[in-house]
Design a protein around this motif. Sequence first.
Motif: not given
Length: 385
Positions: A62-69, A72-74, A81-83
Amino acid sequence: MRCIYSIGACLGGVGVGTTGYHSAKGIHDHGRLERVLCAYHDQVEIPEDVVFDVLPGGGITDKLLMRSAMLFGSPNGYAFKGGVYDRLASRKIVDCDVFHGWSLQSLHSMRSARERGALAVLERPNSHILTQKRILDEEFRRWDVKGRHVEDAEVSRGLIEYEEADVISVPSEFVRQSFIEEGVSKSKVHVTPYGYDSDVFSPGEKADDTFRVLFAGHISCRKGVPYLLEAWERLGLEDAELVLVGKVFPEMREMLGEYTGRFDNITVKGMVPSSQMVAEYRKASVFALPTLEEGFALVLFEALACGLPVITTPNSGGADIIDDGSGGFIVPVRDAESLADRIKYLHENPDEAGSIGSSAVECVRDYTWKRYGERLIGLYERVLA
């Protein structure tokens, strides 16, 4: 009637995880829960064999998905993450009569459920995505905050979800009106107000005589904290304390540092575990939530249940249960003067504040999580009939 409930968060965690858990538990308690899908789960009173963690690796993923995004500017990683969650959750859909999923993480899951003949219910805990974006964009410009709170990807996905859902469940009239104003049919949007745990939140004795104003939630522009700080400065109360509980968002750090540097009666506590919040409410004299955009803040139910007069805005959901002088006061958004006036009134009239606090408990008596579960099942039954 068999229901699948889906939320891309920690089931039983804080915030939306609390709402999601009590929703699923209410459906389970009525014998209607086929399965609950979640990002991962905390300890919950729902049989493990109907709880399905969607994200491999749970909270770490969960945290990795959000931090990765965000790399890249999110601005927050929610859209990405929702997708991902939605795509994975859609593979776990089985035959059911009702699929109930959270906004911005349910598009493909709804499609999968509808292919199986299910009713698609979308949970939207905030105002219409265009209303939310407009309010927050205006506020960020006002305080010269860089970046975006609502991503274009969220707007696109949200609008498609609204179109494809059979029913949109929202927690307050403020949210419902935002949908109607954006052209969504009145018949599609149903108000199902959230609740609170009546076994935990109740009035208690205040241990001191200090007049204490409590705020709880994200310490952010969206929650109206700049206006609360401005109101506090206007008041100039020396025999009082302002307590802010919650995560401090980046846009507030500089402003908050400035105010706490000038006023020694402003206390920032940061995050407080849910189990300890009842103690914070019982230390307070007044609860203030001058939010600009909300669905229905759970802290309002909790503060009212603890017997606190509440000062909030129409955009918090609070106007559905609070009338001026009964449970508290509703003030306009972005209005530090009105906020200060109401705090001053309660400070100068302790007997009246006590009377309003007593009426606060009555305001939420019909808004327990048990009643929420009953309303949710009632919604499904009405729409399926």
